[in-house]
Scaffold this motif. Structure first.
Motif, mmCIF file in Angstrom:
data_model
loop_
_atom_site.group_PDB
_atom_site.id
_atom_site.type_symbol
_atom_site.label_atom_id
_atom_site.label_comp_id
_atom_site.label_asym_id
_atom_site.label_seq_id
_atom_site.Cartn_x
_atom_site.Cartn_y
_atom_site.Cartn_z
ATOM 1 N N TRP A 1 0.823 -1.217 0.000
ATOM 2 C CA TRP A 1 0.000 0.000 0.000
ATOM 3 C C TRP A 1 0.854 1.263 0.000
ATOM 4 N N ARG A 2 2.008 1.225 0.625
ATOM 5 C CA ARG A 2 2.886 2.400 0.637
ATOM 6 C C ARG A 2 3.424 2.701 -0.757
ATOM 7 N N SER A 3 3.530 1.688 -1.612
ATOM 8 C CA SER A 3 4.112 1.870 -2.941
ATOM 9 C C SER A 3 3.092 2.255 -4.007
ATOM 10 N N ARG A 4 1.862 2.487 -3.634
ATOM 11 C CA ARG A 4 0.827 2.827 -4.621
ATOM 12 C C ARG A 4 1.131 4.151 -5.306
ATOM 13 N N ARG A 5 0.520 4.349 -6.496
ATOM 14 C CA ARG A 5 0.702 5.589 -7.246
ATOM 15 C C ARG A 5 0.150 6.775 -6.463
ATOM 16 N N ALA A 6 0.757 7.927 -6.645
ATOM 17 C CA ALA A 6 0.341 9.131 -5.915
ATOM 18 C C ALA A 6 -1.098 9.528 -6.225
ATOM 19 N N ASP A 7 -1.600 9.203 -7.407
ATOM 20 C CA ASP A 7 -2.969 9.591 -7.776
ATOM 21 C C ASP A 7 -4.005 8.519 -7.412
ATOM 22 N N ASP A 8 -3.593 7.478 -6.767
ATOM 23 C CA ASP A 8 -4.460 6.372 -6.384
ATOM 24 C C ASP A 8 -5.198 6.732 -5.089
ATOM 25 N N ASP A 9 -6.505 6.461 -5.035
ATOM 26 C CA ASP A 9 -7.282 6.732 -3.824
ATOM 27 C C ASP A 9 -6.715 6.012 -2.608
ATOM 28 N N HIS A 10 -6.163 4.817 -2.810
ATOM 29 C CA HIS A 10 -5.574 4.078 -1.704
ATOM 30 C C HIS A 10 -4.358 4.813 -1.140
ATOM 31 N N LYS A 11 -3.595 5.455 -1.999
ATOM 32 C CA LYS A 11 -2.430 6.214 -1.540
ATOM 33 C C LYS A 11 -2.889 7.370 -0.651
ATOM 34 N N VAL A 12 -3.993 8.006 -1.033
ATOM 35 C CA VAL A 12 -4.545 9.109 -0.244
ATOM 36 C C VAL A 12 -4.994 8.585 1.128
ATOM 37 N N ALA A 13 -5.692 7.455 1.140
ATOM 38 C CA ALA A 13 -6.141 6.862 2.403
ATOM 39 C C ALA A 13 -4.946 6.473 3.269
ATOM 40 N N PHE A 14 -3.904 5.932 2.649
ATOM 41 C CA PHE A 14 -2.697 5.552 3.385
ATOM 42 C C PHE A 14 -2.090 6.795 4.047
ATOM 43 N N ALA A 15 -1.954 7.868 3.272
ATOM 44 C CA ALA A 15 -1.358 9.109 3.798
ATOM 45 C C ALA A 15 -2.206 9.690 4.931
ATOM 46 N N ASP A 16 -3.515 9.568 4.809
ATOM 47 C CA ASP A 16 -4.419 10.149 5.800
ATOM 48 C C ASP A 16 -4.499 9.335 7.084
#
Length: 179
Positions: free
Chosen positions: A45-60
């Motif tokens: 999950w940390r390696s997901r693309r920056a524009d991926d919704d999962h990346k946003v959820a991970f960051a949040d």
């Protein structure tokens, strides 16, 4: 090793968009709790693309827990204590785990997301549209059902409606849940 008191540890089932969204708030509710996260799952999950919704959820929701130093990355077969251990159940996500609880001669397996509905026990070819690797998810279900069929291990479905738990039994070439 004996188990910790409630509040000492949180085991995450997955680090995906539907399962996050509250971790940063839990930091306020359970100060000092440690978060056990699967290493494979975390890295995925940390390696997901920056524009991926999962990346946003991970960051949040995951990154703040990581930044607070409360995350312990563990292997997919990690033993939390003598009574609780993780069991690798990949397919829904690359590092997905279920939780096996064993105490006083009894066992229960908490599914997490490798199984979304009991009908998947009868229809082994049916999958969730959210499965990352559908064939691996199917194989995981087949393997787990075959291993549990005819045993006294209680299967607890994370997403099941009532009844949420039962025993796995063979039903011809498939399986079913007996409450």
């Amino acid at each position: 090793m004996s188990c910790w008191r409630i509040g000492d540890v949180t085991v995450t089932k997955v680090i995906e968009i539907e399962a996050t969204g509250g971790s940063r708030f839990i930091l306020l509710d359970v100060p000092g709790a440690r978060y056990l996260m699967g290493r494979v799952e975390f890295d995925h999950w940390r390696s997901r693309r920056a524009d991926d919704d999962h990346k946003v959820a991970f960051a949040d929701s995951v990154q703040p827990v990581w930044d607070a130093g409360l995350v312990e990355l563990v292997d997919t077969d990690h033993r939390v204590c003598d009574e609780v251990r993780l069991v690798s159940t990949p397919g829904h996500t690359p590092g997905h785990v279920s939780v096996l609880i064993a105490s006083r001669g009894e066992e229960a397996l908490i599914t997490g997301d490798f199984l979304h509905h009991p009908v998947q026990m009868a229809r082994l070819d049916w999958m969730s549209s959210a499965d990352d690797d559908p064939e691996r998810a199917r194989q995981t279900r087949r393997d787990v059902f075959a291993r549990l069929a005819g045993t006294s291990t209680l299967l607890i479905g994370t997403h099941f409606a009532t009844p949420t738990a039962g025993r796995v039994v063979r039903d011809g070439g498939a399986f079913k849940l007996e409450a």
